[in-house]
Enzyme design. Structure first.
Site, PDB file in Angstrom:
ATOM      1  N   ASP A  70      10.466 -45.080  13.425  1.00 28.94           N
ATOM      2  CA  ASP A  70      11.389 -45.213  14.477  1.00 28.94           C
ATOM      3  C   ASP A  70      10.544 -45.594  15.806  1.00 28.94           C
ATOM      4  O   ASP A  70       9.116 -45.230  15.585  1.00 28.94           O
ATOM      5  CB  ASP A  70      12.098 -44.048  14.798  1.00 28.94           C
ATOM      6  N   ASP A  76       9.419 -39.378  24.399  1.00 32.22           N
ATOM      7  CA  ASP A  76       9.013 -38.562  23.174  1.00 32.22           C
ATOM      8  C   ASP A  76       7.452 -37.989  23.205  1.00 32.22           C
ATOM      9  O   ASP A  76       7.441 -36.964  22.921  1.00 32.22           O
ATOM     10  CB  ASP A  76       9.374 -39.499  21.935  1.00 32.22           C
ATOM     11  N   GLU A  99       6.972 -34.067  14.416  1.00 32.59           N
ATOM     12  CA  GLU A  99       7.771 -35.215  13.770  1.00 32.59           C
ATOM     13  C   GLU A  99       7.044 -36.519  14.345  1.00 32.59           C
ATOM     14  O   GLU A  99       7.017 -37.381  13.698  1.00 32.59           O
ATOM     15  CB  GLU A  99       9.144 -35.013  14.472  1.00 32.59           C
ATOM     16  N   GLU A 100       6.377 -36.436  15.567  1.00 32.49           N
ATOM     17  CA  GLU A 100       5.799 -37.676  15.967  1.00 32.49           C
ATOM     18  C   GLU A 100       4.559 -37.915  15.467  1.00 32.49           C
ATOM     19  O   GLU A 100       3.873 -38.820  15.865  1.00 32.49           O
ATOM     20  CB  GLU A 100       5.702 -37.464  17.457  1.00 32.49           C
ATOM     21  N   ASP A 121      10.298 -30.904  16.565  1.00 36.71           N
ATOM     22  CA  ASP A 121      10.936 -32.197  16.770  1.00 36.71           C
ATOM     23  C   ASP A 121      11.235 -32.252  18.590  1.00 36.71           C
ATOM     24  O   ASP A 121      11.615 -31.709  19.154  1.00 36.71           O
ATOM     25  CB  ASP A 121      12.375 -32.375  16.343  1.00 36.71           C
ATOM     26  N   LEU A 123      11.472 -34.508  20.845  1.00 37.14           N
ATOM     27  CA  LEU A 123      12.836 -35.183  21.560  1.00 37.14           C
ATOM     28  C   LEU A 123      13.650 -35.604  20.436  1.00 37.14           C
ATOM     29  O   LEU A 123      13.560 -36.704  19.759  1.00 37.14           O
ATOM     30  CB  LEU A 123      12.371 -36.168  22.332  1.00 37.14           C
ATOM     31  N   ASP A 124      14.785 -34.887  20.207  1.00 36.90           N
ATOM     32  CA  ASP A 124      15.812 -35.136  19.254  1.00 36.90           C
ATOM     33  C   ASP A 124      16.867 -36.128  20.014  1.00 36.90           C
ATOM     34  O   ASP A 124      17.318 -35.735  20.864  1.00 36.90           O
ATOM     35  CB  ASP A 124      16.367 -34.018  18.677  1.00 36.90           C
ATOM     36  N   GLU A 285      14.202 -30.694  11.519  1.00 38.81           N
ATOM     37  CA  GLU A 285      15.519 -30.499  12.111  1.00 38.81           C
ATOM     38  C   GLU A 285      16.454 -29.859  11.163  1.00 38.81           C
ATOM     39  O   GLU A 285      17.104 -28.841  11.740  1.00 38.81           O
ATOM     40  CB  GLU A 285      15.919 -32.197  11.934  1.00 38.81           C
TER      41      GLU A 285
HETATM   42  P1  AHG Z   1      15.277 -38.639  16.493  1.00 38.98           P
HETATM   43  O1  AHG Z   1      15.382 -38.874  17.996  1.00 38.98           O
HETATM   44  O2  AHG Z   1      14.488 -37.352  16.670  1.00 38.98           O
HETATM   45  O3  AHG Z   1      14.138 -39.468  15.608  1.00 38.98           O
HETATM   46  O4  AHG Z   1      16.436 -38.182  15.677  1.00 38.98           O
HETATM   47  C1  AHG Z   1      17.258 -38.988  15.571  1.00 38.98           C
HETATM   48  C2  AHG Z   1      18.451 -38.517  14.661  1.00 38.98           C
HETATM   49  C3  AHG Z   1      19.471 -37.313  15.181  1.00 38.98           C
HETATM   50  O5  AHG Z   1      19.188 -37.086  16.323  1.00 38.98           O
HETATM   51  C4  AHG Z   1      20.524 -38.028  14.967  1.00 38.98           C
HETATM   52  O6  AHG Z   1      21.775 -37.365  14.768  1.00 38.98           O
HETATM   53  C5  AHG Z   1      20.497 -39.332  14.217  1.00 38.98           C
HETATM   54  O7  AHG Z   1      18.995 -39.803  14.107  1.00 38.98           O
HETATM   55  C6  AHG Z   1      21.487 -40.230  14.349  1.00 38.98           C
HETATM   56  O8  AHG Z   1      21.244 -41.245  13.258  1.00 38.98           O
HETATM   57  P2  AHG Z   1      22.253 -42.624  13.023  1.00 38.98           P
HETATM   58  O9  AHG Z   1      22.008 -43.405  14.294  1.00 38.98           O
HETATM   59  O10 AHG Z   1      21.743 -42.921  11.999  1.00 38.98           O
HETATM   60  O11 AHG Z   1      23.619 -41.994  13.163  1.00 38.98           O
HETATM   61 MN    MN Z   2      15.110 -35.792  15.452  1.00 39.44          MN
HETATM   62 MN    MN Z   3      12.389 -36.868  17.699  1.00 39.22          MN
END
Ligand code: AHG
Ligand code: MN
Ligand code: MN
Length: 340
Positions: A70, A76, A99-100, A121, A123-124, A285
């Site tokens: 990502d 973050d 996570e990072e 994590d 920043l989720d 998570e």
């Molecule tokens: P993060 O921001 O920590 O990388 O997590 C993102 C996760 C979670 O928060 C969220 O429910 C999910 O990704 C959404 O994924 P989709 O866009 O595939 O639905």
């Molecule tokens: Mn997350």
């Molecule tokens: Mn995150």
């Protein structure tokens, strides 16, 4: 609101709640309280930045990718570093994992090494930052399994049932600190005027069954037929079983699970043809949220197994997630097993 007393409402701060909780444990050293206290400080520092996010030039993508592929946003990084810096010198932790970061995070040599492990994590839901939508921080605490000194990967890769605490921060219309040490799930709301978290949600219980489902249905064609049948079933009209369910999906796991815990229902992130084990990460998570939901009377499964029983094999491992009301998770498992 919390308990009424003859003299009026009794204000319980997070600080006092943590200390009173630790006092009940014989032989407690105060280290656990200090750990949670430092986390609550990090929470306020992150919240301060989150509320300024639209004003200062902290928004926008950096050109780095995190280990899961990502794009990392600047907030973050800020959250990641703030938590690390708030936690590295307290003498409570022997190792951290975020996570990072690809590898475990060591406590610097010149600081004391304690008996706990922190996994987070930072920043989720970070994809939601620019749209001013609720995001959060998820954390998990374990007791170390190695004897002393620097913590190792072995201290980090423990199954979720060994957590001694888990919680999350929610940056929404207000800021919440929700935590659980195995004795109920308690939510505190920040009163920004005095900078204190005040108990606002005591002993949260999730309904046994709900009427809301939460899933990224854009992936429908990538799911296996059992998963598709389950989601179709939720949408069928049947008054006897309270269907169709309503659909809600924020796209920040922590906020979707928070709503699920308060209102009931189920949150799903199934495996699909692109990501056979879904997208969510077991250590950062699924495990902490599973620990919290189970303590609120709910359930969390990968479709077959209890999340908290899964023996982790790697730091950034992904696992499918079905989490929420006990009966809803059981129904999902029945569909996924092809039993209905
Ligand atoms: P993060 O921001 O920590 O990388 O997590 C993102 C996760 C979670 O928060 C969220 O429910 C999910 O990704 C959404 O994924 P989709 O866009 O595939 O639905
Ligand atoms: Mn997350
Ligand atoms: Mn995150």
């Amino acid at each position: 609101m919390n308990t009424e007393t003859p003299g009026g409402p009794k204000f319980m701060t997070l600080e006092r709640h943590i200390i009173e909780g630790e006092r009940e444990h014989e032989g407690a050293t105060g280290s656990f309280s200090s750990l949670l206290h430092n986390l609550s400080l990090a929470a306020k520092l992150i919240w301060r930045e989150v509320t300024k996010a639209g004003l200062v030039n902290i928004l926008g993508k950096t050109d780095r990718m995190n280990i899961s592929g990502d794009v990392i946003k600047k907030l973050d990084e800020f959250a990641d570093q703030t938590i690390y810096k708030a936690m590295d010198h307290g003498g409570d932790l022997c190792v951290m994992a975020s996570e990072e970061n690809e590898d475990i995070l060591q406590i610097p040599d010149d600081y004391p090494h304690g008996r706990y492990v922190l996994i987070y994590d930072p920043l989720d839901g970070s994809g939601n930052i620019d749209a001013n939508v609720t995001i959060g921080t998820i954390f998990s605490v374990y007791a170390r399994v190695t004897e002393s000194g620097m913590g190792t990967i072995e201290d980090v890769l423990q199954p979720g049932h060994r957590q001694v605490a888990a919680g999350y921060l929610l940056f929404g219309s207000s800021m919440m600190f929700v935590y659980c040490t195995g004795h109920g799930v308690h939510g505190f709301t920040l009163d920004p005027s005095v900078g204190e978290f005040i108990l606002s949600h005591e002993n949260i219980r999730i309904p046994k069954r709900g009427s809301i489902y939460s899933v990224n249905e854009g992936n429908f064609d990538r799911w296996n037929p059992n998963t598709q049948r389950y989601i179709r079933w939720l949408k069928e009209e049947d008054q006897a079983t309270g269907r169709p369910y309503s659909q809600r999906y924020i796209g920040s796991l922590v906020a979707d699970v928070h709503r699920t815990m308060l209102y009931g229902g189920i949150y799903c992130y199934p495996g699909d043809t692109r990501n056979p084990n879904g997208k969510l990460r077991l250590m950062y998570e699924n495990n902490p949220l599973a620990f919290i939901i189970e303590n609120a009377g709910g359930a969390a499964s990968d479709g077959r197994r209890r999340i908290l029983d899964i023996k982790p094999t790697s730091l950034h491992q992904r696992v499918s997630l079905y989490i929420g009301s006990r009966e809803d998770v059981r129904t999902a498992e029945e569909f996924l097993a092809g039993m209905r």
